[in-house]
Each structure stands twice: as structure tokens, then as C-alpha cells.
Enzyme design. Structure first.
Site, short mmCIF file in Angstrom:
data_model
loop_
_atom_site.label_atom_id
_atom_site.label_comp_id
_atom_site.label_asym_id
_atom_site.label_seq_id
_atom_site.Cartn_x
_atom_site.Cartn_y
_atom_site.Cartn_z
N ALA A 109 -1.50 89.99 6.33
CA ALA A 109 -1.78 88.56 6.15
C ALA A 109 -0.59 87.77 5.62
O ALA A 109 -0.75 86.61 5.24
CB ALA A 109 -3.01 88.33 5.26
N ALA A 110 0.61 88.37 5.64
CA ALA A 110 1.79 87.57 5.29
C ALA A 110 1.91 86.40 6.28
O ALA A 110 2.22 85.27 5.88
CB ALA A 110 3.04 88.44 5.33
N GLY A 111 1.64 86.70 7.55
CA GLY A 111 1.70 85.64 8.56
C GLY A 111 0.65 84.57 8.32
O GLY A 111 0.86 83.39 8.62
N ASP A 112 -0.49 84.97 7.78
CA ASP A 112 -1.55 83.99 7.49
C ASP A 112 -1.14 83.09 6.32
O ASP A 112 -1.39 81.87 6.35
CB ASP A 112 -2.86 84.71 7.17
O1 RIB Z 1 -3.60 88.83 9.65
C1 RIB Z 1 -4.23 89.87 8.96
C2 RIB Z 1 -5.64 90.01 9.41
O2 RIB Z 1 -5.65 90.48 10.73
C3 RIB Z 1 -6.45 91.01 8.64
O3 RIB Z 1 -7.08 90.45 7.52
C4 RIB Z 1 -7.40 91.55 9.69
O4 RIB Z 1 -8.73 91.22 9.43
C5 RIB Z 1 -6.92 91.00 11.01
O5 RIB Z 1 -7.67 89.96 11.43
#
Ligand code: RIB
Length: 303
Positions: A249-252
Site C-alpha cells: 500500500a505504499a502506492g496507495d
Molecule cells: O495496494 C495494496 C493492496 O492491494 C492490499 O491492501 C491488497 O488488498 C490489494 O488490494
């Protein structure tokens, strides 16, 4: 307070820490196991909320314990989940994640209810999208729902940001609706057909993304930082060196911070710098939604 609408996925992440990532056909004994709320959409919603945005989430969960957990977690973050539909006939999305000693990960997603999100659900939430300054999109829900959300966002004058993950080709009619696209190297390669192994190649790929119709492109290069290209400028922004515990989730974190900063009126170079710090802080913590707060990002930027 900037209004952000996230249209995307909600997953439960089932995470095993291992000394290294497994090989094909190998049985590897890991260490700790944990369940963490995740899903690219929900992760971005949490990140945006912690950075000070008022966030609404549009998505779909199953009528099961993971779905209940997801919704209560997002509510605790102050996120409006009234537009997250509970689908009786499907299981909440699940992600199987292996994280190695260096924090690198491998992820397999069983999307479940995420794939039941319909364009009609998005249209039913049109007023929520119209009220948003920023619409954050990813590709873990059906493409027709993504396109509909982008169109509604564009019509309402919102900033439409697409994190094109997992990698997929985009329909032609989506490209001109995108204000900022922020793929990683793999996703940029899939979208453009160009190699993305260096900063100069990333710049060329970013230009190709603009030629396809996006107004700006930011390509994330992991430890090498990111490259942005827009009609007004381009640059390479180095990463912030940190000890990575979990890169999930670094990209998130990056996508949400970029969207929040742009929604606040920051220029693209400043928004990329803000996003870089948010992503760096995220990787120092376990779990997809262990997102930094606004104060933490600002403190890191001041150091
Ligand atoms: O970007 C990370 C996410 O990718 C994780 O939380 C996982 O659920 C997938 O959707």
C-alpha cells in the site's frame, strides 16, 4: 477541508511475514500471520482521511464478517461508507500477501464482492461524486464502473486521479477523462508497451501516457523515487530513504496524498513531494492501512 471520493475495492489482507519471497513450487515456513484491512480503494480512503480530507467511499463488500470489519474500520476513520453496498451473494474481497524481511511483497487477490460494483452503483452516488474536489480511482473494481466514475467526476469538474493497479489496458474513452495517472513501472510498461527500467525510460513512458490522453503522469519507481510529466513541466523526484518493514500500500499512500495535495491546490511538483513523503512513512509500518497522518507527513517534510 478537501472533499475526496474514492471509488474502489475493499479487501481483507491475510498477511504472512517470511524471511524471503517463495519460489514457484516451494513450501516456505513463514513467521507471524496477521489480518489487516486493505484493498486499494479502502487504503486510499484511509490515507486521504488521515491527511485531512473529508472522504466518501463507493464500493462493494460481501454480507460477511470481513465486510462488517471493513465498514466499521472505515467509519472509525471518519469515512462516509453510506455508498458501500453490501452484496448478499458474494464474499468480501481477500488478498493473500507475503511480506519478506526487506518489506517487499507478493499479493494475490480474490476480488469477490469488489467485482459486483456496477456502473449503476456509481450513478446512484452521482451527487457524492459531484460534491468531490478529487475522485480517486484504481482498477480492482469493474472497468465500466471506473469509466462511469471518471466521467461523472470530469463532468462535475473534479480532479480525476487514476492509480492503474493492478496493471490493465484502459479503454480509449477513459484516457481523456484522467487528470493524473500514477502507475508503477510494471503498470506503465503494460499501458505503454515501453520498457521502464530507468529514469529516462520512465520519462518517455510518461510522455506516452500524456499522448494517450491523460493530462499528467507520475510514474512511481520504488526506491528510485518517481518521475512526473505534465504539459507544464517534468522532473525526477528522489525517494526518501527509510528502513522498509512493509511496502504493501505504499502506492496507495502515494496516490491518496497526491490527490489530496492537488485537491488543495498544490502544484504538481509540490504534490509529488508530499506524496513521496507519505509513501515513505507508510513503508515503515506493517499493514496496508497503517497510513501516516497529516502531522507526520508535514513533520517528515520539515526534517
Ligand atoms: O495496494 C495494496 C493492496 O492491494 C492490499 O491492501 C491488497 O488488498 C490489494 O488490494
Amino acid at each position: 477541508m478537501v472533499q475526496v471520493c474514492v471509488v474502489g475495492s475493499l479487501n481483507m489482507d491475510l498477511v504472512v511475514k517470511t524471511p524471503r519471497l517463495p519460489q514457484v513450487g516451494e513450501t516456505l515456513t513463514g513467521a507471524e500471520f496477521g489480518t489487516f484491512p486493505g484493498g486499494k480503494g479502502a487504503n486510499q480512503a484511509v490515507a486521504a482521511a488521515r491527511l485531512g480530507a473529508a472522504v466518501t467511499m463507493i464500493g462493494c463488500v460481501g454480507a460477511d464478517a470481513f465486510g462488517v470489519q471493513q465498514l466499521s474500520g472505515l467509519r472509525r476513520e471518519g469515512i462516509d461508507v453510506a455508498r458501500v453496498r453490501t452484496e448478499p451473494g458474494a464474499a468480501t474481497g481477500v488478498a493473500f500477501i507475503t511480506v519478506d524481511a526487506a518489506g517487499q511483497n507478493m499479493i494475490v487477490v480474490a476480488p469477490g464482492a469488489n467485482m459486483r460494483l456496477r456502473p449503476e452503483d456509481v450513478v446512484a452516488a452521482a451527487r457524492v461524486i459531484a460534491a468531490a474536489r478529487v475522485v480517486l480511482l484504481q482498477l480492482e473494481v469493474p472497468m465500466d464502473a471506473v469509466v462511469r466514475a471518471a466521467r461523472l467526476g470530469r463532468e462535475a469538474g473534479a480532479i480525476v486521479c487514476l492509480d492503474p493497479a493492478p496493471a490493465a489496458l484502459l479503454p480509449d474513452d477513459l484516457w481523456p477523462l484522467i487528470d493524473v495517472i500514477n502507475p508503477n513501472e510494471t503498470e506503465a510498461r503494460v499501458l505503454t508497451g515501453l520498457p521502464v527500467t530507468s529514469i529516462s525510460e520512465a520519462e518517455r513512458a510518461a510522455e506516452a501516457l500524456l499522448q494517450k490522453g491523460a493530462s499528467a503522469a507520475v510514474i512511481k519507481l520504488g526506491e528510485r523515487g518517481s518521475v512526473y510529466v505534465s504539459t507544464t513541466g517534468r522532473a525526477h523526484v528522489p525517494a526518501i530513504p527509510v528502513k522498509a518493514l512493509d511496502t504493501t500500500a505504499a502506492g496507495d499512500a502515494f496516490a491518496a496524498a497526491l490527490g489530496v495535495a492537488l485537491g488543495e491546490g498544490q502544484a504538481l511538483p509540490d504534490a509529488v513531494r508530499f506524496a513521496t513523503h507519505a509513501a515513505a512513512l507508510k513503508v515503515t509500518r506493517m499493514g496496508a492501512q497503517s497510513m501516516p497522518t497529516r502531522a507526520e507527513v508535514e513533520e517528515a517534510m520539515a526534517r
